[in-house]
Write an enzyme that holds these catalytic residues in place. Structure first.
Site, PDB file in Angstrom:
ATOM      1  N   ASP A   1       0.869  -1.159   0.000  1.00 39.00           N
ATOM      2  CA  ASP A   1       0.000   0.000   0.000  1.00 39.00           C
ATOM      3  C   ASP A   1       0.918   1.225   0.000  1.00 39.00           C
ATOM      4  O   ASP A   1       2.142   1.105   0.095  1.00 39.00           O
ATOM      5  CB  ASP A   1      -0.963  -0.031   1.210  1.00 39.00           C
ATOM      6  CG  ASP A   1      -2.173   0.836   0.959  1.00 39.00           C
ATOM      7  OD1 ASP A   1      -3.207   0.604   1.588  1.00 39.00           O
ATOM      8  OD2 ASP A   1      -2.096   1.746   0.101  1.00 39.00           O
TER       9      ASP A   1
HETATM   10  C1  GLC Z   1      -4.347   4.284  -0.284  1.00 39.93           C
HETATM   11  C2  GLC Z   1      -5.233   3.106   0.073  1.00 39.93           C
HETATM   12  C3  GLC Z   1      -5.264   2.035  -0.966  1.00 39.93           C
HETATM   13  C4  GLC Z   1      -5.113   2.674  -2.334  1.00 39.93           C
HETATM   14  C5  GLC Z   1      -3.705   3.223  -2.409  1.00 39.93           C
HETATM   15  C6  GLC Z   1      -3.439   3.935  -3.742  1.00 39.93           C
HETATM   16  O1  GLC Z   1      -3.675   4.732   0.857  1.00 39.93           O
HETATM   17  O2  GLC Z   1      -5.019   2.483   1.331  1.00 39.93           O
HETATM   18  O3  GLC Z   1      -6.517   1.338  -0.822  1.00 39.93           O
HETATM   19  O4  GLC Z   1      -5.332   1.715  -3.346  1.00 39.93           O
HETATM   20  O5  GLC Z   1      -3.416   4.124  -1.343  1.00 39.93           O
HETATM   21  O6  GLC Z   1      -4.223   5.077  -3.837  1.00 39.93           O
END
Ligand code: GLC
Length: 747
Positions: A290
């Protein structure tokens, strides 16, 4: 003769070119051979580049001279980037792909990813709302439309479906999931993967991403990014099933969660990523972190520094690094020091390259970046029609005293439509609006005016955007109400309060809105509350002041049409909530599939020294699976094929369902079981089957369910499946509380 010479010359040239062309560029070679050839040619840094994903943004126009953007473009040329997120649009992706393919040493194409959580341009109901439809076919179709619009905009990959089970409406991200039940969450997760990916062999589907692995929905106190501390029994039985279903449905990627499990951050958690995902589940796709979650292992107190973070992520089995750059900065060094084997790096890079070949990007890097196709595919009427159908079916009717609903449009009733959210399009959307435009949406006010075309609809704000109100706003609303036959009040929370970093300690109806409803109730008019929010709110305070509650969640582009469809009766509401509605904040987490405890509270009789609150009931205000209709459904004649079954034998469950009302409609018949005694205590109810059926007034249908060993099994804390003989109950009904029951024994 000349022709033969020229043909021979052409063939010779083709042969020579192909002979000089590196194997990985030969479309006729197998993907495996092409990957093997390419890996041999890549430096450790270029391999690290394939495991590096950067945040994009606009690379052309004014941003083109932004030093930060220029640095990223240089990294692409140096082969240090394998993927971007947040670069969208046929032209934008084409421009950046061109740099990778034509200006880097090996010309490896980029993967473009974006959070298409519930639609790209045509925005569907939030996933939690959509799940309340129990229409799996529609859910898959919605995902396929989102994929088609995304793929036409140069995207290859979305970070969806979110598969986190949660029973805590204080957590803003409940909006992204499919509610509190692992069985149903698994079915929805698999449907979303199928819709998004298809077979990944055309330009209309994109890679899915199973997130957030694992158990992010169990953040303590519903507080965003908080500690997760659940047992392995809970992990295996409550939290893992939807991820497993999505992986088995063929999802290309999995995303690490931000949280710890067993005190180890998910990004560096060998038990989760290596032991479960890659070994036990034989996952063959690739794992992406993430946002910055590799680096955050330092903040967690698990990694000593960025190099240690890269090391601990990679040896745990995690692979692609979203935005923290620890992998591209340290992988070559870690390999040189022998801390990370090149074999492991190659295995990781192979998985990323596999999908680039599978998507056809080496042979046609611009396959997804076609501006003409983009324009023809985005936001079509057909897509909006599907979004409207999805929205209709997502709405949950929670209360309808004296059948104040539906509103008979033919009688042209004067309607007071009250509530800031009824007119505000910006509040119809959550953070995951992707490339949708709020102004493209149909507001509740617009939808009502369009449907009740001959009614006098008087609008007033009733409250301020933050939910507060004042005497003037209340007086205006009351005046409208006094001049109307029926009062519709759109209350709740803005979509802006749904999603990531939107935890609320008090998921309730704002006080100002309660005060408004109290004043409107005093007019004596029928009061219909349309509640929009990205989570179940505590509705107890408004109960005395409203005759009907229509829960519209956050419905996206077609909000106004769907609300009008339901209020007018054009669509007979069929939604069933997939999260329990708490009676009070202090009751959270409240969920249907709970253990019995040693002192369960009896419905009557001596309630002393039992598991209870002294100030509120144990039961939620509205239970999992609950939703009303404008008609009535009656369940009877529940029967089992046997009262005793041997392991390995199926159990047939039959029930008769009758539409005893005046309107046709859908009903979601739900089947739950309970194992009375087991080596690990089992929930008092566990959903194991459901059927969404349409019945005409008076129609009777006999529903058949088949239960097998899989339905009678559970996991222990090590992920071993147990099927144990003993006494069971079967429950069937229109929600998790009002059910018929039968006993049987498993031999
Ligand atoms: C965010 C979220 C994740 C998302 C990623 C990219 O913090 O936790 O669900 O896909 O970053 O935006």
């Amino acid at each position: 003769m000349k022709k033969i010479i020229s043909l021979a010359a052409v063939l010779l040239i083709v042969f020579v070119v192909q002979a000089q062309q590196p194997l990985y560029k030969n479309a006729k070679a197998t993907i495996e051979d092409r990957i093997n050839d390419l890996l041999k040619r890549m430096t450790p840094l270029e391999k690290a580049g394939q495991l590096n994903q950067l945040n994009g943004g606009i690379f052309t126009g004014p941003a083109a001279n932004d030093p930060g953007q220029l640095a990223k473009i240089e990294m692409v040329k140096e082969g240090k980037v394998g993927s971007f997120l947040n670069v969208t649009g046929a032209n934008e992706t084409r421009a950046l792909q061109k740099v990778a393919v034509e200006q880097s040493r090996l010309g490896i194409p980029l993967l473009f990813a974006f959070d298409v959580i519930h639609g790209y341009k045509t925005i569907f109901p939030i996933p939690l709302a959509e799940a309340c439809s129990w229409d799996i076919t529609q859910i898959e179709k919605d995902a396929a439309i989102a994929a088609k619009e995304s793929a036409a905009a140069g995207l290859h990959w979305t970070f969806a479906p979110m598969c986190d089970i949660s029973n805590d409406p204080r957590w803003g991200r409940v909006m992204e999931g499919a509610g509190e039940d692992p069985f149903y969450g698994s079915i929805v997760a698999a449907a979303r993967v199928r819709g998004l990916q298809g077979n990944l062999n055309d330009a209309d589907h994109i890679m899915a991403c199973v997130k957030h692995f694992a158990a992010y929905g169990a953040v303590q106190a519903g507080r965003e990014y908080n500690t997760v501390d659940v047992s392995r029994v809970a992990l295996w039985n409550k939290y893992l099933p939807p991820y497993y279903a999505a992986v088995k449905a063929g999802a290309a990627t999995v995303m690490n969660a931000f949280n710890v499990f067993d005190g180890v951050p998910a990004s560096g958690n060998k038990y989760l990523v290596h032991d479960i995902l890659e070994k036990k589940w034989a996952f063959k796709g690739f794992v992406v972190s993430d946002w910055n979650s590799f680096d955050e292992m330092i903040t967690h107190g698990y990694a000593a520094n960025r190099k240690d973070a890269a090391y601990k992520a990679l040896i745990a089995g995690s692979m692609m690094d979203m935005e923290s750059k620890v992998v591209v900065d340290y992988l070559p060094e870690l390999v040189k020091e022998g801390k990370i084997s090149m074999q492991m790096v190659d295995d990781d890079v192979r998985r990323v390259l596999y999908y680039k070949f599978k998507l056809g990007l080496f042979d046609d890097p611009y396959k997804f970046s076609d501006a003409t196709r983009e324009k023809a595919t985005e936001f079509t009427q057909a897509n909006r029609n599907e979004a409207r159908k999805a929205a209709d079916a997502s709405i949950v009717l929670l209360k309808n005293d004296h059948n104040v609903l539906p509103i008979d449009a033919a009688s042209n009733p004067s309607i007071a439509l009250i509530g800031y959210f009824a007119k505000s399009k910006a509040d119809l959307f959550d953070f995951w609006i992707a490339n949708g435009k709020a102004e493209d949406a149909i507001s509740v006010l617009e939808g009502m005016k369009e449907r009740f075309v001959h009614s006098n609809i008087s609008y007033s704000d009733g409250y301020l955007p933050d939910g507060h109100t004042n005497n003037q706003l209340i007086e205006e609303a009351v005046a409208n109400a006094n001049n109307a036959a029926v009062v519709v009040v759109n209350i709740g929370l803005s979509g802006k309060l749904a999603g990531e970093d939107r935890s609320l300690a008090n998921p309730v109806i704002p006080e100002g809105q309660v005060a408004l409803l109290k004043a409107l109730h005093a007019t004596g008019k029928p009061i219909i509350a349309v509640v929009s929010a990205g989570r179940p709110l505590v509705l107890t305070a408004i109960q005395p002041y409203v005759h009907a509650i229509v829960y519209s969640w956050i419905l996206g582009t077609e909000t106004g049409h769907a609300v009008a469809d339901v209020l007018s009766g054009d669509y007979n509401p069929s939604g069933k909530t997939v999260m329990s509605f708490p009676y009070a904040v202090g009751q959270i987490p409240v969920y249907y599939d709970h253990y019995n405890t040693g002192r369960p509270l009896p419905d009557s009789g001596d309630q002393n020294w039992k598991s209870r609150y002294r100030d509120i009931p144990n039961a939620p205000l509205y239970p999992f699976g609950f939703g009303l209709s404008y008609t009535h459904f009656n369940y009877n004649h529940l029967s089992l094929s046997n009262n005793t079954i041997a392991k390995g034998s199926p159990l047939q469950v039959t029930v008769q369902l009758t539409n005893t009302g005046q309107k046709a409609g859908y009903e979601v018949a739900q089947l739950y079981i309970r194992q009375m005694t087991a080596s690990i205590v089992q929930p008092i109810k566990a959903l194991k089957a459901f059927k969404r059926v349409y019945l005409q007034p008076g129609e009777v249908k006999t529903l058949q369910f088949t239960l097998t060993d899989k339905d009678f099994s559970f996991y222990d804390g090590e992920g071993n499946v147990h099927i144990e003989p003993g006494a069971f109950k079967v429950f069937v009904g229109g929600n998790s509380h009002d059910v018929l029951e039968k006993d049987f024994t498993l031999k």
